[in-house]
Motif scaffolding. Structure first.
Motif, mmCIF file in Angstrom:
data_model
loop_
_atom_site.group_PDB
_atom_site.id
_atom_site.type_symbol
_atom_site.label_atom_id
_atom_site.label_comp_id
_atom_site.label_asym_id
_atom_site.label_seq_id
_atom_site.Cartn_x
_atom_site.Cartn_y
_atom_site.Cartn_z
ATOM 1 N N GLY A 148 0.796 -1.249 0.093
ATOM 2 C CA GLY A 148 0.183 -0.030 0.018
ATOM 3 C C GLY A 148 0.935 1.399 -0.012
ATOM 4 N N ASN A 149 2.158 1.161 -0.088
ATOM 5 C CA ASN A 149 2.924 2.590 -0.041
ATOM 6 C C ASN A 149 3.162 2.815 -1.258
ATOM 7 N N LYS A 150 3.351 4.333 -1.291
ATOM 8 C CA LYS A 150 3.603 4.960 -2.441
ATOM 9 C C LYS A 150 4.943 4.896 -2.783
ATOM 10 N N SER A 151 5.596 5.064 -3.990
ATOM 11 C CA SER A 151 7.313 5.227 -4.194
ATOM 12 C C SER A 151 7.734 6.197 -3.617
ATOM 13 N N MET A 152 8.875 6.165 -2.622
ATOM 14 C CA MET A 152 9.486 7.275 -2.444
ATOM 15 C C MET A 152 11.011 7.316 -3.077
ATOM 16 N N VAL A 153 11.120 6.251 -3.794
ATOM 17 C CA VAL A 153 12.731 6.293 -4.350
ATOM 18 C C VAL A 153 12.042 6.538 -5.956
ATOM 19 N N ALA A 154 12.942 7.537 -6.524
ATOM 20 C CA ALA A 154 12.927 8.094 -7.978
ATOM 21 C C ALA A 154 13.905 7.116 -8.588
ATOM 22 N N VAL A 155 13.773 6.019 -9.145
ATOM 23 C CA VAL A 155 14.677 5.157 -9.860
ATOM 24 C C VAL A 155 14.083 4.506 -11.000
ATOM 25 N N GLN A 156 14.735 4.630 -12.100
ATOM 26 C CA GLN A 156 14.308 3.887 -13.442
ATOM 27 C C GLN A 156 15.178 2.640 -13.725
ATOM 28 N N THR A 157 14.534 1.422 -13.831
ATOM 29 C CA THR A 157 15.064 0.136 -13.887
ATOM 30 C C THR A 157 15.354 -0.084 -15.382
ATOM 31 N N PHE A 158 16.440 -0.515 -16.057
ATOM 32 C CA PHE A 158 16.695 -0.623 -17.335
ATOM 33 C C PHE A 158 16.804 -1.957 -17.840
#
Length: 302
Positions: A148-158
């Motif tokens: 239920g958490n919203k993302s707090m990590v700005a990360v793009q996985t490639f």
């Protein structure tokens, strides 16, 4: 529950390196493995992801208020030719804590020698546990979007591949990341039995091993696991929906005792595979290349 209908094709997908930054697969369970995101394992490396209670299971499973149930139906799988879909089955989501409501069907593998649509065979890249794997490995859903958490990590996985470790860095876990989706990976979502003993459109045999074939470990010893034991069957309709190849047909996501692959070198990771990559034994468990691994009964070459 409807019976499985023939699908024109959803271009298959694959997760050839579903755990692109995988730890050596020594069968020790999740603790300390690449799927340990509690902050104590190797899985959170480079992401600054951790759980405040140092839980492990919570990143995927929820004991209460799960995001999905096993009773949901899926009949919206797109086909290569754009016609209506024909597959209906139960979504496999065991107390899943990650949101799958907006999950898209990724592009999937098709070639001159492998195109289930031309044979009228079902080909669904999201069937079974593969749908669950892509809630992290699709390249768009953040690792800390769970419970239920919203993302707090700005990360793009490639989706990258560089060197024997199978990834271009800690962020290269987005196996189905755009633009290629899973079109450049080993196909999954097809029914193994449809191609066993069959030929492709060029009249070339698919050369698949019997489903009784055992995986072997790095000592060339048979494990208890066979091809049949890792094929997906719907627990709610095992008569009509069975024998499908999924992500979990190659990778043990829980890194359990089934995993027989110990990395042969310090720079070659185990990828949570069910068998050894030495002499390509893992590939040859399913693919019968005469004289390389074994005989028709699946006995490994000594």
């Amino acid at each position: 529950m409807k019976k499985l209908a023939v699908v024109a094709a959803v271009a298959g997908l694959a997760i050839g390196a579903a755990v692109a930054q995988g730890a050596d697969s020594t069968g020790k369970g999740i603790v300390g493995s690449v799927h340990d995101l509690s902050g104590r394992g190797t899985g959170a490396s480079g992401y600054n992801v951790s759980d405040p209670g140092q839980r492990i299971c919570a990143f995927c499973h929820s004991p209460h208020h799960s995001a999905n149930t096993n009773l949901e139906q899926s009949d919206t799988v797109a086909n290569l030719d754009g016609t209506a879909a024909g597959t209906t089955y139960n979504i496999y989501a065991p107390l899943w804590s990650r949101d799958m409501s907006n999950q898209k069907v990724p592009d999937a593998y098709v070639s001159q020698t492998f195109n289930p649509s031309s044979l009228g065979k079902p080909y669904d890249p999201l069937i079974g546990p593969s749908r669950l794997c892509l809630t992290c490995h699709d390249g768009t859903i953040a690792l800390d979007s769970y419970y239920g958490n919203k993302s707090m990590v700005a990360v793009q996985t490639f989706d990258e591949f560089n060197g024997p470790e199978g990834g271009g860095g800690v962020k290269s876990i987005g196996i189905a990341a755009d633009p290629k989706g899973l079109s450049n990976d080993h196909p999954i979502g097809m029914r193994y039995s449809d191609f066993l003993g069959a030929k492709d459109e060029n009249d070339t045999p698919y050369e698949l091993m019997p489903t009784s074939t055992n995986f072997v470990d790095t000592t060339n010893t048979k494990t208890a696991w066979t091809v049949q034991s890792v094929l997906y069957r719907d627990p709610m309709d095992s008569t009509n929906v069975k024998d499908f190849v999924t992500c979990a047909s190659c990778h043990d996501v829980h890194n359990g005792n089934a995993v027989g692959n110990k990395a042969p070198a310090s720079n070659m990771r185990g990828f949570l595979l069910y068998g050894s990559q030495v002499n390509s034994a893992f590939c040859l468990t399913c693919h019968n290349k005469n004289g390389l691994q074994g005989v028709p009964d699946g006995t490994p070459t000594k």
